[in-house]
Design a protein around this motif. Structure first.
Motif, short mmCIF file in Angstrom:
data_model
loop_
_atom_site.label_atom_id
_atom_site.label_comp_id
_atom_site.label_asym_id
_atom_site.label_seq_id
_atom_site.Cartn_x
_atom_site.Cartn_y
_atom_site.Cartn_z
N SER A 157 0.81 -1.23 0.00
CA SER A 157 0.00 0.00 0.00
C SER A 157 0.84 1.28 0.00
CB SER A 157 -0.97 -0.01 1.19
OG SER A 157 -0.29 -0.22 2.40
N GLY A 158 2.06 1.22 0.53
CA GLY A 158 2.96 2.37 0.46
C GLY A 158 2.88 3.35 1.61
N ASN A 159 1.93 3.13 2.54
CA ASN A 159 1.76 4.10 3.64
C ASN A 159 2.52 3.68 4.90
OD1 ASN A 159 -0.33 1.92 3.76
ND2 ASN A 159 -0.63 2.83 5.79
N LEU A 160 2.83 4.70 5.68
CA LEU A 160 3.41 4.48 7.01
C LEU A 160 2.30 4.08 7.97
CD1 LEU A 160 6.43 5.29 7.51
CD2 LEU A 160 5.56 7.33 8.61
N MET A 161 2.61 3.19 8.91
CA MET A 161 1.63 2.83 9.94
C MET A 161 1.63 3.90 11.03
SD MET A 161 0.46 -0.25 9.26
CE MET A 161 0.73 -0.85 7.60
N LYS A 162 0.48 4.10 11.65
CA LYS A 162 0.40 5.09 12.73
C LYS A 162 1.34 4.69 13.87
CE LYS A 162 -4.18 7.08 12.29
NZ LYS A 162 -5.29 6.21 11.90
N ARG A 163 2.16 5.62 14.27
CA ARG A 163 3.14 5.37 15.31
C ARG A 163 2.50 4.90 16.63
NH1 ARG A 163 8.42 6.45 15.99
NH2 ARG A 163 8.94 6.54 18.18
N GLU A 164 1.39 5.53 16.99
CA GLU A 164 0.74 5.18 18.27
C GLU A 164 0.26 3.73 18.27
OE1 GLU A 164 -1.60 7.94 16.36
OE2 GLU A 164 0.55 8.16 16.14
N ALA A 165 -0.14 3.25 17.09
CA ALA A 165 -0.61 1.85 17.01
C ALA A 165 0.53 0.89 17.33
CB ALA A 165 -1.18 1.58 15.62
N ILE A 166 1.68 1.16 16.76
CA ILE A 166 2.85 0.29 16.99
C ILE A 166 3.25 0.36 18.47
CG2 ILE A 166 5.28 -0.10 16.37
CD1 ILE A 166 4.61 0.99 13.56
N ILE A 167 3.27 1.58 19.01
CA ILE A 167 3.64 1.76 20.42
C ILE A 167 2.68 0.99 21.33
CG2 ILE A 167 3.85 3.45 22.31
CD1 ILE A 167 6.07 3.96 20.39
N GLU A 168 1.40 1.05 21.00
CA GLU A 168 0.41 0.39 21.85
C GLU A 168 0.66 -1.12 21.94
OE1 GLU A 168 -3.47 2.05 21.09
OE2 GLU A 168 -4.40 0.56 22.42
N LEU A 169 1.03 -1.72 20.82
CA LEU A 169 1.31 -3.16 20.83
C LEU A 169 2.67 -3.47 21.49
CD1 LEU A 169 -0.67 -5.28 19.71
CD2 LEU A 169 -1.13 -3.02 18.83
N LEU A 170 3.63 -2.56 21.29
CA LEU A 170 4.94 -2.72 21.95
C LEU A 170 4.76 -2.74 23.46
CD1 LEU A 170 7.39 -0.33 20.04
CD2 LEU A 170 7.83 -2.73 20.57
N GLU A 171 3.88 -1.87 23.95
CA GLU A 171 3.74 -1.71 25.40
C GLU A 171 3.09 -2.90 26.07
OE1 GLU A 171 2.89 2.40 26.49
OE2 GLU A 171 5.04 2.57 26.12
N MET A 172 2.52 -3.81 25.29
CA MET A 172 2.01 -5.04 25.89
C MET A 172 3.17 -5.90 26.43
SD MET A 172 -1.03 -6.09 23.23
CE MET A 172 -1.72 -7.42 24.21
N GLN A 173 4.35 -5.74 25.82
CA GLN A 173 5.59 -6.39 26.31
C GLN A 173 5.50 -7.90 26.44
OE1 GLN A 173 7.75 -4.56 29.45
NE2 GLN A 173 7.00 -2.53 29.04
N LYS A 174 4.73 -8.52 25.57
CA LYS A 174 4.55 -9.97 25.69
C LYS A 174 5.18 -10.73 24.53
CE LYS A 174 0.33 -10.20 28.39
NZ LYS A 174 -1.11 -10.10 28.27
N PHE A 175 5.53 -10.04 23.49
CA PHE A 175 6.04 -10.69 22.27
C PHE A 175 6.96 -9.69 21.60
CE2 PHE A 175 1.75 -9.02 22.03
CZ PHE A 175 1.95 -7.95 21.19
N ILE A 176 7.63 -10.14 20.55
CA ILE A 176 8.52 -9.24 19.81
C ILE A 176 7.72 -8.53 18.72
CG2 ILE A 176 10.55 -9.12 18.31
CD1 ILE A 176 11.65 -11.54 19.88
#
Ligand SMILES: *Cc1c(COP(=O)(O)O)cnc(C)c1O
Length: 355
Positions: A157-176
């Motif tokens: 698709s060529g678009n950047l993913m929303k930064r907050e979405a990535i951060i939200e999943l990172l903060e779960m801290q359960k997986f890579i």
């Protein structure tokens, strides 16, 4: 809650005593190398290739670390990006037990690698605007989730993913969380590589294949916390990056001004293509692009694809992908290549009524 990498490593990998190559074991100074069964008489090829290369690509690692402003111990090089994808899968996912999460439509290698390794690929579709569905991602995650892939900018698709979405999943801290930034150099937004200091569960992939123009050399890069890097180093093929490839990477970095000038040209040509495509009334939609390609919707992508191919122009038909009906993915080429494409489109659509 804090992240525990140890719990995610496959027991077989944790217990593994890695292969120790000749060049791993000897680290001092020497003049006579009779340890690795190489051909001391040299190669009939021109280049000096008769010695095994540095398994940890030290020169390249230091140069890239300096250029990117990261610590050398946070860098892993792969034989293309495909190698780190596969190594992540093999290091952290138990076959027929663990799962990864991917977000179609996206790069197909994640799913292919998972299939080869008999790891479940839980697909959580992107929204129609190609942004992540965060609630659905959170629901899909379970105790056997090991890797969650974001491709940003996303292919196709060529678009950047929303930064907050990535951060939200990172903060779960359960997986890579793996952020594939193969196209980040074409975007004006910042990379995630500096966030590895904050998130021990973040792995950022980049590559020399796109902005650096070294697709044939096969040089992928993964940036992560040193604990992740150590696991990958433990299971990688010892000499995974050839000397030629290491040298190509060094040459590219030494000529970074040339690379940046080319990057600028690509961005200009991307704008040129967008401007010209907008003028063609039959073009239904041009998706916003943070990459070196455009996803474009036409009235009948299959027919147009066949026409362009008959004229010697090959683009990527993505019309069978979810949310991509009648879409072609067009790589930004040189001025001449782009002009030829636009000319053919104009010719094709001028007789559109009959098509
Ligand atoms: C092109 C591309 C890569 C790069 O692959 P290499 O193996 O490094 O050439 C990685 N991810 C995505 C999404 C790509 O489109």
């Amino acid at each position: 809650m804090s992240f525990n990498l140890d719990k995610l490593i496959r027991p077989s990998v944790k217990n593994l005593k890695p292969y120790a190559s000749a060049r791993h074991e000897f680290t001092g100074e020497a003049e006579v190398f009779l340890d690795a069964n190489e051909n001391s008489f040299g190669s009939p090829a021109d280049e000096v290739l008769h010695r095994y290369p540095d398994p940890y690509q030290t020169d390249l690692r230091l140069k890239l670390a300096e250029y990117k402003g990261v610590n050398p111990e946070n860098i892993f090089f792969g034989n293309g990006s495909d190698e780190p994808i596969d190594l992540l899968m093999r290091a952290f996912c138990r076959p027929e037990m663990d799962n990864i999460i991917t977000q179609p439509p996206t790069y197909s290698m994640y799913g292919i690698c998972a299939a080869v390794n008999e790891v479940e690929d839980k697909k959580v579709l992107l929204h129609a605007d190609f942004q992540p569905n965060v609630p659905a991602l959170k629901t899909a995650v379970n105790e056997n989730t090991r890797l969650l892939f974001f491709c940003s900018p996303n292919n196709p698709s060529g678009n950047l993913m929303k930064r907050e979405a990535i951060i939200e999943l990172l903060e779960m801290q359960k997986f890579i969380v793996v952020v594939d930034e193969a196209y980040i150099d074409f975007s004006d937004e910042p990379s995630f590589i500096h966030d590895i200091e904050k998130y021990p569960n973040l792995a950022v992939m980049q590559t020399f294949s796109k902005a650096w123009g070294l697709a044939a050399a096969r040089l992928g890069v993964l940036y992560a916390d040193k604990n992740i890097i150590q696991v990958l180093n433990k299971i990688k093929p010892p000499y995974n990056i050839s000397l030629n490839t290491q040298n190509s990477g060094l040459k590219a970095l030494a000529a970074k001004d040339v690379a940046l000038a080319k990057l600028q040209q690509i961005k200009e040509q991307r704008t040129f293509l967008q401007t010209e495509l907008v003028k063609i009334p039959q073009v239904k939609h041009i998706y916003p692009a943070d990459a070196n390609f455009l996803l474009v919707r036409f009235p009948d992508a299959d027919k147009l694809y066949a026409y362009l191919t008959s004229k010697g122009i090959v683009v990527r038909n993505r019309s069978k992908e979810i949310h991509c009906d009648n879409c072609l993915r067009i790589t930004v080429g040189t001025e001449d290549e782009n002009q030829r494409l636009i000319n053919e489109l104009a010719r094709y659509f001028s007789g559109f009524i009959n098509k």
